[in-house]
Design a protein around this motif. Sequence first.
Motif, PDB file in Angstrom:
ATOM      1  N   ALA A 177       0.985   4.082  -3.106  1.00 53.99           N
ATOM      2  CA  ALA A 177       0.933   5.507  -2.526  1.00 53.99           C
ATOM      3  C   ALA A 177       1.818   6.396  -3.188  1.00 53.99           C
ATOM      4  N   SER A 197      -2.002   8.338  -5.380  1.00 53.48           N
ATOM      5  CA  SER A 197      -3.020   8.345  -3.952  1.00 53.48           C
ATOM      6  C   SER A 197      -4.180   7.114  -4.321  1.00 53.48           C
ATOM      7  N   ASP A 198      -4.694   6.832  -3.353  1.00 53.62           N
ATOM      8  CA  ASP A 198      -5.880   5.901  -3.557  1.00 53.62           C
ATOM      9  C   ASP A 198      -6.904   6.854  -3.780  1.00 53.62           C
ATOM     10  N   HIS A 237     -12.565   3.333   4.366  1.00 55.32           N
ATOM     11  CA  HIS A 237     -11.286   3.381   4.515  1.00 55.32           C
ATOM     12  C   HIS A 237     -10.837   4.254   3.658  1.00 55.32           C
ATOM     13  N   GLN A 238     -11.524   4.934   2.512  1.00 57.06           N
ATOM     14  CA  GLN A 238     -11.187   5.856   1.461  1.00 57.06           C
ATOM     15  C   GLN A 238      -9.834   5.326   0.807  1.00 57.06           C
ATOM     16  N   ALA A 239      -9.929   3.804   0.747  1.00 53.88           N
ATOM     17  CA  ALA A 239      -8.631   3.064   0.106  1.00 53.88           C
ATOM     18  C   ALA A 239      -9.383   1.678  -0.173  1.00 53.88           C
ATOM     19  N   PRO A 240      -8.480   0.864  -0.889  1.00 55.49           N
ATOM     20  CA  PRO A 240      -9.006  -0.462  -1.529  1.00 55.49           C
ATOM     21  C   PRO A 240      -8.978  -1.163  -0.061  1.00 55.49           C
ATOM     22  N   ASP A 259      -7.574  -1.428   4.367  1.00 53.68           N
ATOM     23  CA  ASP A 259      -7.120  -0.651   5.831  1.00 53.68           C
ATOM     24  C   ASP A 259      -6.048  -1.434   6.477  1.00 53.68           C
ATOM     25  N   TRP A 297      -6.658   6.825  -7.416  1.00 51.77           N
ATOM     26  CA  TRP A 297      -6.673   5.486  -8.023  1.00 51.77           C
ATOM     27  C   TRP A 297      -8.158   5.066  -8.028  1.00 51.77           C
ATOM     28  N   TRP A 298      -8.950   5.554  -7.229  1.00 51.61           N
ATOM     29  CA  TRP A 298     -10.300   5.011  -7.149  1.00 51.61           C
ATOM     30  C   TRP A 298     -11.190   5.966  -8.167  1.00 51.61           C
ATOM     31  N   ALA A 347       0.768  -1.154  -0.019  1.00 49.25           N
ATOM     32  CA  ALA A 347      -0.127   0.027  -0.047  1.00 49.25           C
ATOM     33  C   ALA A 347       0.603   1.336   0.096  1.00 49.25           C
TER      34      ALA A 347
END
Length: 251
Positions: free
Chosen positions: A187, A191-192, A226-229, A231, A195-196, A183
């Motif tokens: 990054a 940034s996540d 999570h604001q990410a894939p 956590d 990416w999203w 991760a």
Amino acid sequence: MPTDGAEKSTAQAGQILELLWRHVLPAKPGTRGPKPGLTVDAVVAAGIALADRDGIAALTVRAVAAELGVRAMSIYTYVPSKEALLALMVDAVAAEDAPVQADLPIRDRMIAVATGVRTELLTHPWLLEVSPWRQVLGPARMRRYESQLRALDGAGLSDLAMDRAIAVLTDFATGNARLAVAAAGAAELLSDADWWAVHGPLLARIVPAGEFPLAGRVGAAAGEHHQAPADPDGAFAYGVATLVDGILADR
């Protein structure tokens, strides 16, 4: 009768063990004389610094020599091979681990065992590329194992159960650290959130909405949280607590 290969392997293993335990073994006869310009410790420290900065793929005897400003052949005076250097590096970083506080409750001590393993791997990600199988025990790793056992001692676990508990906690911490390192590396590139922003709309357009109702609902909730894939930190806290509770409940 041992084969030539077995004799060579025994000799190499003896060299590595003597280097690992060099500070506790008596000096060999005839070793007095002018102090060498380098030391084994200096070579190992240079190897760790190189691997921390550039990764284990960059670790060669020639590269370590360049770090120290010497010729590659001179390194072999102190460390006979890259295999020996790696064994020494693994043991050296284990010496950085702080012992588990003896006055903590048993549950917290067990969590601290896994946290220590994870912290070491996040500090030195190249360790994830070193096979944990048949690693030769040096003094620092032996002291850490002793500290881990002391952390579990008195919990009502058998000797075998203590060893297995440490293995399970180590395996979980290692897997989580691998995800955390991945991760962090991703990054650095993107940034996540960015990416999203690219992949989210594509997935929404391509994936059939009604075919994965649970995955869609849970994935959306997790992603929003999570604001990410994923956590890794939160998963570690949840997972290690669950593991420890399970181990203690099985006493």
